[in-house]
Design an enzyme around this catalytic site. Structure first.
Site, PDB file in Angstrom:
ATOM      1  N   ASN A  10       0.870  -1.185   0.000  1.00  8.20           N
ATOM      2  CA  ASN A  10       0.000   0.000   0.000  1.00  8.20           C
ATOM      3  C   ASN A  10       0.903   1.230   0.000  1.00  8.20           C
ATOM      4  O   ASN A  10       1.404   1.642   1.038  1.00  8.20           O
ATOM      5  CB  ASN A  10      -0.894  -0.020   1.246  1.00  8.20           C
ATOM      6  CG  ASN A  10      -1.720   1.251   1.380  1.00  8.20           C
ATOM      7  OD1 ASN A  10      -1.842   2.011   0.420  1.00  8.20           O
ATOM      8  ND2 ASN A  10      -2.265   1.495   2.564  1.00  8.20           N
ATOM      9  N   TRP A  11       1.107   1.750  -1.206  1.00  8.91           N
ATOM     10  CA  TRP A  11       2.044   2.874  -1.334  1.00  8.91           C
ATOM     11  C   TRP A  11       1.485   4.175  -0.747  1.00  8.91           C
ATOM     12  O   TRP A  11       2.204   5.172  -0.669  1.00  8.91           O
ATOM     13  CB  TRP A  11       2.375   3.105  -2.814  1.00  8.91           C
ATOM     14  CG  TRP A  11       3.306   2.078  -3.400  1.00  8.91           C
ATOM     15  CD1 TRP A  11       3.849   0.996  -2.764  1.00  8.91           C
ATOM     16  CD2 TRP A  11       3.800   2.045  -4.749  1.00  8.91           C
ATOM     17  NE1 TRP A  11       4.647   0.290  -3.644  1.00  8.91           N
ATOM     18  CE2 TRP A  11       4.635   0.908  -4.861  1.00  8.91           C
ATOM     19  CE3 TRP A  11       3.618   2.848  -5.876  1.00  8.91           C
ATOM     20  CZ2 TRP A  11       5.290   0.564  -6.049  1.00  8.91           C
ATOM     21  CZ3 TRP A  11       4.261   2.510  -7.057  1.00  8.91           C
ATOM     22  CH2 TRP A  11       5.091   1.387  -7.144  1.00  8.91           C
ATOM     23  N   LYS A  12       0.211   4.192  -0.411  1.00  7.85           N
ATOM     24  CA  LYS A  12      -0.426   5.417   0.100  1.00  7.85           C
ATOM     25  C   LYS A  12      -0.188   6.583  -0.869  1.00  7.85           C
ATOM     26  O   LYS A  12      -0.312   6.383  -2.066  1.00  7.85           O
ATOM     27  CB  LYS A  12       0.070   5.729   1.509  1.00  7.85           C
ATOM     28  CG  LYS A  12      -0.099   4.541   2.455  1.00  7.85           C
ATOM     29  CD  LYS A  12       0.121   4.918   3.892  1.00  7.85           C
ATOM     30  CE  LYS A  12      -0.004   3.684   4.764  1.00  7.85           C
ATOM     31  NZ  LYS A  12      -0.042   3.974   6.171  1.00  7.85           N
ATOM     32  N   HIS A 104      -9.739   1.870   4.724  1.00 10.31           N
ATOM     33  CA  HIS A 104      -8.456   2.125   5.388  1.00 10.31           C
ATOM     34  C   HIS A 104      -8.666   3.142   6.510  1.00 10.31           C
ATOM     35  O   HIS A 104      -9.448   4.092   6.363  1.00 10.31           O
ATOM     36  CB  HIS A 104      -7.424   2.641   4.382  1.00 10.31           C
ATOM     37  CG  HIS A 104      -6.036   2.598   4.955  1.00 10.31           C
ATOM     38  ND1 HIS A 104      -5.592   3.550   5.836  1.00 10.31           N
ATOM     39  CD2 HIS A 104      -5.045   1.698   4.826  1.00 10.31           C
ATOM     40  CE1 HIS A 104      -4.368   3.240   6.212  1.00 10.31           C
ATOM     41  NE2 HIS A 104      -4.004   2.114   5.613  1.00 10.31           N
ATOM     42  N   GLU A 173      -5.776  -4.155  10.703  1.00  8.01           N
ATOM     43  CA  GLU A 173      -4.806  -3.064  10.844  1.00  8.01           C
ATOM     44  C   GLU A 173      -5.170  -2.224  12.069  1.00  8.01           C
ATOM     45  O   GLU A 173      -5.957  -1.269  11.943  1.00  8.01           O
ATOM     46  CB  GLU A 173      -4.843  -2.149   9.615  1.00  8.01           C
ATOM     47  CG  GLU A 173      -4.416  -2.805   8.329  1.00  8.01           C
ATOM     48  CD  GLU A 173      -3.840  -1.776   7.352  1.00  8.01           C
ATOM     49  OE1 GLU A 173      -2.731  -2.000   6.890  1.00  8.01           O
ATOM     50  OE2 GLU A 173      -4.483  -0.753   7.087  1.00  8.01           O
ATOM     51  N   SER A 215       2.787  -1.095  10.659  1.00  4.11           N
ATOM     52  CA  SER A 215       4.232  -1.070  10.923  1.00  4.11           C
ATOM     53  C   SER A 215       4.923  -2.388  10.579  1.00  4.11           C
ATOM     54  O   SER A 215       5.826  -2.813  11.293  1.00  4.11           O
ATOM     55  CB  SER A 215       4.512  -0.691  12.373  1.00  4.11           C
ATOM     56  OG  SER A 215       4.115   0.635  12.621  1.00  4.11           O
ATOM     57  N   GLY A 236       2.728  -0.709   4.410  1.00 10.90           N
ATOM     58  CA  GLY A 236       2.553   0.675   3.997  1.00 10.90           C
ATOM     59  C   GLY A 236       3.905   1.341   3.759  1.00 10.90           C
ATOM     60  O   GLY A 236       4.556   1.128   2.736  1.00 10.90           O
ATOM     61  N   GLY A 237       4.336   2.123   4.738  1.00  5.24           N
ATOM     62  CA  GLY A 237       5.572   2.910   4.606  1.00  5.24           C
ATOM     63  C   GLY A 237       6.752   2.129   4.033  1.00  5.24           C
ATOM     64  O   GLY A 237       7.463   2.616   3.128  1.00  5.24           O
TER      65      GLY A 237
HETATM   66  P1  PGA Z   1       2.291   1.036   7.715  1.00  9.26           P
HETATM   67  O1  PGA Z   1       0.867   1.158   7.013  1.00  9.26           O
HETATM   68  O2  PGA Z   1       2.902  -0.267   7.244  1.00  9.26           O
HETATM   69  O3  PGA Z   1       3.039   2.235   7.241  1.00  9.26           O
HETATM   70  O4  PGA Z   1       2.033   1.030   9.176  1.00  9.26           O
HETATM   71  C1  PGA Z   1       0.058   0.054   6.757  1.00  9.26           C
HETATM   72  C2  PGA Z   1      -1.204   0.540   6.141  1.00  9.26           C
HETATM   73  O5  PGA Z   1      -1.657   1.630   6.540  1.00  9.26           O
HETATM   74  O6  PGA Z   1      -1.770  -0.125   5.256  1.00  9.26           O
END
Ligand code: PGA
Length: 257
Positions: A10-12, A104, A173, A215, A236-237
């Site tokens: 999930n590149w956001k 999300h 999540e 995370s 994500g990140g």
């Molecule tokens: P994160 O995000 O890995 O940066 O915590 C996960 C997500 O929001 O899908």
């Protein structure tokens, strides 16, 4: 042997440029091409809308072709062409999108998306034959966490049949574990399993697949990927930090052997 795990990237709202997006995919392609045999996990890349077309092209023309699929991060609540700024289900389907993230926490809590809206988007995704990746998670692990999850699950999946639920991937999540939230800490696999057990009980359906997200990094991915009740992780990140992402893929390759 474990069944093939799913890793959702999930590149956001990153990276900033198409060149950077391509660099992540090229690095992944190179990594997969260098493996002695085809890796036994599948990837879903969920880039920002503006990169969907570029990413779709790269997926078709690389080692990623049989390994990775395209996901979107959101879907419009209606199919109508009169929704300024929205991207509709038919538009996504035309681009070759197969998965879509709905609910999300950044949209639920940051942008005010209610359970009703999430439920509507989920139904629309199913109608367009997309696989919804439905995010569920409590805001904190205080005494009311079970009620919060149970209420959210009931409202999010309201009116869906068992067959429809089985077509979903549920991403557990916990909001407090999402890396961009202040003081975020990853959950433990044990806690995640406890929450997933609760989600299953509330749904009364056994069939959906489950991911853990919050995370996930190269430091803890192996622990989550090793849990047989989890079908994978949503990253994500760390999914836009290519060296870190490749380390997560290396963990997934080892676990799948
Ligand atoms: P994160 O995000 O890995 O940066 O915590 C996960 C997500 O929001 O899908």
């Amino acid at each position: 042997m474990q069944k093939a795990k799913i890793i959702v990237a999930n590149w956001k709202s990153a990276p900033a440029t198409s060149a950077e997006a391509q660099a992540i995919l090229n690095a992944t392609d190179e990594y997969l091409g260098g493996l002695a045999e085809r890796a036994k996990f599948s990837l879903v890349f969920c880039p920002p809308f503006i990169f969907l077309e570029d990413v779709a092209k790269i997926l078709r023309l690389s080692h990623l072709e049989h390994q990775a699929e395209l996901g979107a991060q959101d879907i419009a609540l209606e199919d109508s062409p009169a929704q300024t700024g929205e991207i509709t289900g038919p538009m996504l389907a035309k681009l070759g999108v197969r998965y879509v993230i709905v609910g999300h926490s950044e949209r639920r809590w940051g942008l005010g998306e209610s359970d009703k809206i999430v439920n509507g988007k989920l139904r629309l995704a199913l109608r367009h034959e997309l696989v919804p990746i439905v995010c569920i998670g409590e805001r904190d692990r205080g005494i009311a966490w079970e009620d919060e999850i149970a209420d959210q699950v009931r409202a999010t999946f309201d009116g869906l049949s068992e067959g429809e639920i089985s077509r979903c991937i549920i991403a557990y999540e916990p909001v407090w574990a999402i890396s961009t939230n202040n003081g975020a800490q990853p959950d433990t696999p044990e806690n995640a399993l406890e929450s997933i057990k609760l989600i299953r009980e509330v749904l009364g359906a056994d069939a959906a697949r489950f991911l853990y997200g919050g995370s996930v990094t190269e430091l803890n991915a192996a622990g989550f990927l090793a849990v047989s009740e989890l079908d994978g992780v949503i990253v994500g990140g760390a999914s836009v930090r290519k060296e870190e992402f490749l380390k997560i893929l290396a963990d997934a390759s080892h676990i799948a052997q």
